[in-house]
Design an enzyme around this catalytic site. Structure first.
Site, mmCIF file in Angstrom:
data_model
loop_
_atom_site.group_PDB
_atom_site.id
_atom_site.type_symbol
_atom_site.label_atom_id
_atom_site.label_comp_id
_atom_site.label_asym_id
_atom_site.label_seq_id
_atom_site.Cartn_x
_atom_site.Cartn_y
_atom_site.Cartn_z
ATOM 1 N N LYS A 187 0.821 -1.220 0.000
ATOM 2 C CA LYS A 187 0.000 0.000 0.000
ATOM 3 C C LYS A 187 0.854 1.268 0.000
ATOM 4 C CE LYS A 187 -3.826 -2.062 2.608
ATOM 5 N NZ LYS A 187 -5.051 -2.309 1.873
ATOM 6 N N LYS A 245 -2.621 1.059 9.162
ATOM 7 C CA LYS A 245 -2.790 0.035 8.121
ATOM 8 C C LYS A 245 -1.499 -0.721 7.914
ATOM 9 C CE LYS A 245 -6.141 2.148 5.013
ATOM 10 N NZ LYS A 245 -6.402 2.579 3.642
ATOM 11 N N GLU A 252 -2.852 6.804 8.315
ATOM 12 C CA GLU A 252 -3.649 7.623 7.389
ATOM 13 C C GLU A 252 -4.673 8.414 8.182
ATOM 14 O OE1 GLU A 252 -5.736 5.323 4.424
ATOM 15 O OE2 GLU A 252 -3.956 5.171 3.179
ATOM 16 N N LYS A 253 -5.002 9.576 7.700
ATOM 17 C CA LYS A 253 -6.101 10.336 8.276
ATOM 18 C C LYS A 253 -7.361 9.483 8.132
ATOM 19 C CE LYS A 253 -8.075 14.301 9.568
ATOM 20 N NZ LYS A 253 -7.835 14.564 10.989
ATOM 21 N N LYS A 288 -16.831 -5.353 2.307
ATOM 22 C CA LYS A 288 -18.031 -5.024 1.561
ATOM 23 C C LYS A 288 -19.149 -6.048 1.732
ATOM 24 C CE LYS A 288 -14.697 -3.348 -1.703
ATOM 25 N NZ LYS A 288 -13.818 -3.804 -2.793
ATOM 26 N N GLU A 315 -9.260 1.494 -5.940
ATOM 27 C CA GLU A 315 -10.222 1.844 -4.889
ATOM 28 C C GLU A 315 -9.987 3.271 -4.407
ATOM 29 O OE1 GLU A 315 -11.381 -2.395 -2.877
ATOM 30 O OE2 GLU A 315 -9.815 -1.269 -1.861
ATOM 31 N N ARG A 351 -6.370 -7.953 -9.330
ATOM 32 C CA ARG A 351 -7.016 -9.242 -9.620
ATOM 33 C C ARG A 351 -8.457 -8.993 -10.046
ATOM 34 N NH1 ARG A 351 -10.301 -8.986 -5.154
ATOM 35 N NH2 ARG A 351 -9.301 -8.038 -3.350
ATOM 36 N N ARG A 380 -23.723 -9.762 -1.217
ATOM 37 C CA ARG A 380 -22.864 -10.916 -0.907
ATOM 38 C C ARG A 380 -23.586 -11.769 0.129
ATOM 39 N NH1 ARG A 380 -16.549 -9.126 -0.604
ATOM 40 N NH2 ARG A 380 -16.593 -7.557 -2.232
HETATM 41 P P1 ADP Z 1 -12.998 -7.485 -2.962
HETATM 42 O O1 ADP Z 1 -13.198 -6.038 -3.066
HETATM 43 O O2 ADP Z 1 -12.751 -8.167 -4.256
HETATM 44 O O3 ADP Z 1 -14.021 -8.143 -2.165
HETATM 45 P P2 ADP Z 1 -11.472 -7.987 -0.636
HETATM 46 O O4 ADP Z 1 -10.313 -7.150 -0.200
HETATM 47 O O5 ADP Z 1 -12.713 -7.885 0.145
HETATM 48 O O6 ADP Z 1 -11.671 -7.640 -2.145
HETATM 49 O O7 ADP Z 1 -10.987 -9.511 -0.680
HETATM 50 C C1 ADP Z 1 -11.623 -10.503 -1.443
HETATM 51 C C2 ADP Z 1 -11.484 -11.826 -0.763
HETATM 52 O O8 ADP Z 1 -10.124 -12.198 -0.757
HETATM 53 C C3 ADP Z 1 -11.954 -11.768 0.655
HETATM 54 O O9 ADP Z 1 -13.235 -12.316 0.740
HETATM 55 C C4 ADP Z 1 -10.923 -12.558 1.424
HETATM 56 O O10 ADP Z 1 -11.376 -13.851 1.700
HETATM 57 C C5 ADP Z 1 -9.757 -12.693 0.514
HETATM 58 N N1 ADP Z 1 -8.599 -11.951 1.009
HETATM 59 C C6 ADP Z 1 -8.184 -10.754 0.579
HETATM 60 N N2 ADP Z 1 -7.073 -10.373 1.202
HETATM 61 C C7 ADP Z 1 -6.755 -11.347 2.073
HETATM 62 C C8 ADP Z 1 -5.692 -11.538 3.022
HETATM 63 N N3 ADP Z 1 -4.723 -10.649 3.211
HETATM 64 N N4 ADP Z 1 -5.694 -12.673 3.740
HETATM 65 C C9 ADP Z 1 -6.651 -13.588 3.553
HETATM 66 N N5 ADP Z 1 -7.664 -13.458 2.678
HETATM 67 C C10 ADP Z 1 -7.728 -12.358 1.947
HETATM 68 P P1 ADP Z 2 -8.251 -3.672 2.436
HETATM 69 O O1 ADP Z 2 -6.924 -3.963 1.850
HETATM 70 O O2 ADP Z 2 -8.551 -4.442 3.656
HETATM 71 O O3 ADP Z 2 -9.341 -3.737 1.411
HETATM 72 P P2 ADP Z 2 -8.499 -0.783 2.263
HETATM 73 O O4 ADP Z 2 -7.361 0.154 2.415
HETATM 74 O O5 ADP Z 2 -9.004 -1.003 0.887
HETATM 75 O O6 ADP Z 2 -8.125 -2.157 2.943
HETATM 76 O O7 ADP Z 2 -9.690 -0.282 3.163
HETATM 77 C C1 ADP Z 2 -10.833 -1.079 3.411
HETATM 78 C C2 ADP Z 2 -11.954 -0.211 3.969
HETATM 79 O O8 ADP Z 2 -11.535 0.459 5.167
HETATM 80 C C3 ADP Z 2 -12.421 0.900 3.057
HETATM 81 O O9 ADP Z 2 -13.380 0.457 2.132
HETATM 82 C C4 ADP Z 2 -12.994 1.895 4.052
HETATM 83 O O10 ADP Z 2 -14.277 1.499 4.476
HETATM 84 C C5 ADP Z 2 -12.060 1.769 5.227
HETATM 85 N N1 ADP Z 2 -10.953 2.730 5.167
HETATM 86 C C6 ADP Z 2 -9.719 2.513 4.679
HETATM 87 N N2 ADP Z 2 -8.934 3.605 4.798
HETATM 88 C C7 ADP Z 2 -9.677 4.558 5.386
HETATM 89 C C8 ADP Z 2 -9.443 5.921 5.798
HETATM 90 N N3 ADP Z 2 -8.268 6.514 5.632
HETATM 91 N N4 ADP Z 2 -10.470 6.600 6.367
HETATM 92 C C9 ADP Z 2 -11.670 6.008 6.557
HETATM 93 N N5 ADP Z 2 -11.953 4.734 6.203
HETATM 94 C C10 ADP Z 2 -10.977 4.012 5.622
HETATM 95 MG MG MG Z 3 -9.523 -2.635 -0.289
#
Ligand code: ADP
Ligand code: ADP
Ligand code: MG
Length: 495
Positions: free
Chosen positions: A116, A158, A200-201, A237, A275, A292, A338
């Site tokens: 990230k 994060k 992050e803020k 989500k 995103e 992906r 979902r």
């Molecule tokens: P999407 O927006 O496609 O749903 P997600 O970040 O929610 O992306 O991840 C999709 C799926 O991949 C999740 O349901 C989770 O099971 C799996 N996944 C993603 N990242 C990880 C991780 N770091 N460790 C284990 N499973 C993960």
């Molecule tokens: P992941 O790799 O688990 O998908 P993301 O960075 O995409 O992590 O963040 C997942 C969710 O966490 C976002 O959809 C949002 O709801 C929340 N989030 C992430 N970063 C922030 C932020 N800086 N401020 C507020 N909400 C956040």
């Molecule tokens: Mg994400």
């Protein structure tokens, strides 16, 4: 040319990939763990190979074993689905080395996106707006606290390797920050064996809006519109929709251009997702790239009329994109729910076990991607996602009402599901008006409202069920008197 694809995944996404391969005349190879010998993807693939024990580390994450199957089966390509090895650049590199086409971005680009911080740095350079925060990794909790006090609480901690909502924490003061730092570190180490943290803020009342991006090996890039994924629990989500109610044509184009720049900045090829968080003042901030096929890709397929897995395969084959941005039109409105095996009232704890019976919704403009069949099992070893229920309509209202019908039509015996919660959400005025935010569930007390809805439903149902039971028992009595035999199954149901 891709002729035989090994699908290094399980569940609904393995089936999704198999379907497109079948349509294109490409042969398919499934892999399965001890837990999955009876799973749908094994039944549907042309060939299938056992790869180990139930625990993902012993099967679906075992790169060497999967490579062995690729070589033994003669598969010349691999589709990683989502989760598991899909964003593992070592695996992509292993495939590249063995002349097996990895259906996704290059290992180098994936490596960039997977971190990230590195990815954010690349975006800053390409003038893609990112969430304000630490300029790089923080060394320790002390360092993190210093950054947090500079940008102001609340902040988000994060792990740069986090994903799927894991490895992130909101903290509101120094004390929480010190605790959070430990949790994020251990969560990340448990998931991927390493940890590195950025601050992050924390953006309040924010929307999650993401863009599907698509780039071929000849430098042609387009975006395939946005999806709004603000209805979440634990930063994961639950419900997605496209278009977003707050993105008009002008905004779509403006952010779309940024997305194309983002794809170029990390030399991204194939399909991926950028995103963003949209702050309450309308500003968009990039958060990460998912390198992906995304879980929620079907709704974008519905409004674009494209098969994304076919597109992935064509790009992997080196074909140029068959369209330009100006050729693409968004048509109608799509929603995805979902369907998770989880107990809403037990803080969304997984609910697993045998599923003796299931009804899959159907009808015009309804799509349900699922691994469920009557007699299958929901395993405790894997993701709680059982099905992705999607509907389309020429208007948002029609796709919403079709979704409500489909949710009522869906029945999964034996496990708790998120279906009742979705009915409450889709019926709420806030959802109808598009007043979405990532804290939607808490902001509008959705769990309390669900409790109310279930109470009402139970009262109405008990009257109706009583009447039906009387009619049925009279019917069976008369059949028995007339010498007919009643099936034991039906009798059991009535008892
Ligand atoms: P999407 O927006 O496609 O749903 P997600 O970040 O929610 O992306 O991840 C999709 C799926 O991949 C999740 O349901 C989770 O099971 C799996 N996944 C993603 N990242 C990880 C991780 N770091 N460790 C284990 N499973 C993960
Ligand atoms: P992941 O790799 O688990 O998908 P993301 O960075 O995409 O992590 O963040 C997942 C969710 O966490 C976002 O959809 C949002 O709801 C929340 N989030 C992430 N970063 C922030 C932020 N800086 N401020 C507020 N909400 C956040
Ligand atoms: Mg994400």
């Amino acid at each position: 040319m891709i002729e035989k694809v090994l699908i290094a995944n399980r569940g609904e996404i393995a089936l999704r990939v198999i379907r497109t391969c079948n349509a294109l005349g490409i042969r398919t190879v499934a892999v399965y763990s001890d837990e999955d010998y009876n799973s749908s993807h094994v039944k549907k693939a042309d060939e299938s190979y056992h790869i180990g024990e139930a625990a993902p580390a012993k099967s679906y994450l075992n790169q060497e074993k999967i490579l062995e199957v690729m070589l033994a089966s003669g598969a010349n390509a691999v589709h990683p689905g989502y989760g598991f090895l899909s964003e593992n650049d070592d695996f992509a590199r292993l495939c590249e080395k063995n002349k097996i086409t990895f259906i996704g971005p290059s290992a180098d680009s994936m490596n960039l996106c997977g971190d990230k911080m590195v990815c954010k740095a690349a975006m800053l350079k390409a003038q893609v707006p990112t969430v304000p925060g630490s300029p790089g990794l923080v060394r320790d909790a002390e360092d993190a606290a210093k950054v947090a006090n500079d940008i102001g609480y609340p902040v988000m901690l994060k792990s740069v390797y986090g994903g799927g909502g894991r490895g992130i924490r909101i903290v509101t003061n120094d004390k929480e920050l010190h605790e959070g730092f430990q949790t994020v570190t251990s969560e990340s180490i448990a998931a991927v064996g390493k940890s590195a943290i950025i601050v992050e803020k924390f953006l309040k009342k924010t929307r999650h809006i993401e863009y599907q991006m698509c780039r071929d090996h000849h430098g042609n890039a387009v975006h395939l519109f946005e999806r709004e994924c603000s209805i979440q629990r634990r930063n994961q989500k639950l419900i997605e929709q496209t278009p977003s109610p707050v993105v008009d044509d002008a905004k779509r184009e403006e952010i779309g251009e940024i997305v194309v720049r983002a794809a170029e900045a990390v030399d991204y090829t194939n399909l991926g997702t950028a995103e963003f968080l949209r702050a309450d003042n309308g500003e968009f901030y990039f958060i990460e790239i998912n390198a992906r096929l995304q879980v929620e890709h079907p709704i974008s397929e519905m409004v674009s009329g494209l098969d994304f897995v076919k597109l992935q395969i064509d790009i992997a084959n080196g074909e140029p994109l068959p369209f330009k941005q100006k050729d693409l039109r968004m048509n109608g409105y799509a929603i995805e729910c979902r369907i998770n095996a989880e107990d809403t009232f037990l803080d969304f704890a997984p609910s697993t076990g045998p599923v003796p019976d299931v009804t899959i919704p159907a009808g015009p403009n309804v799509r349900c991607d699922t691994y469920l069949y009557p007699g299958c099992t929901v395993s405790p070893f894997y993701d709680s996602l059982m099905a992705k229920l999607c509907t389309w309509g020429p208007t948002f209202e029609e796709s919403r009402t079709r979704m409500l019908t489909a949710l009522s039509d869906m029945y999964v015996e034996g496990v708790e599901t998120s279906i009742p919660l979705y009915k409450t959400i889709l019926n709420s005025e806030e959802y109808k008006k598009g007043e979405l935010s990532t804290d939607f569930l808490k902001r509008y007390d959705m769990i309390d409202r669900l409790t109310e809805d279930l109470k009402k439903e139970k009262e109405e149902k008990s009257d109706a069920a009583l009447a039906a039971a009387v009619i049925h028992s009279e019917y069976f009595k008369s059949r028995a008197q007339n010498g007919g035999t009643s099936s034991a199954t039906w009798k059991n149901k009535l008892d």
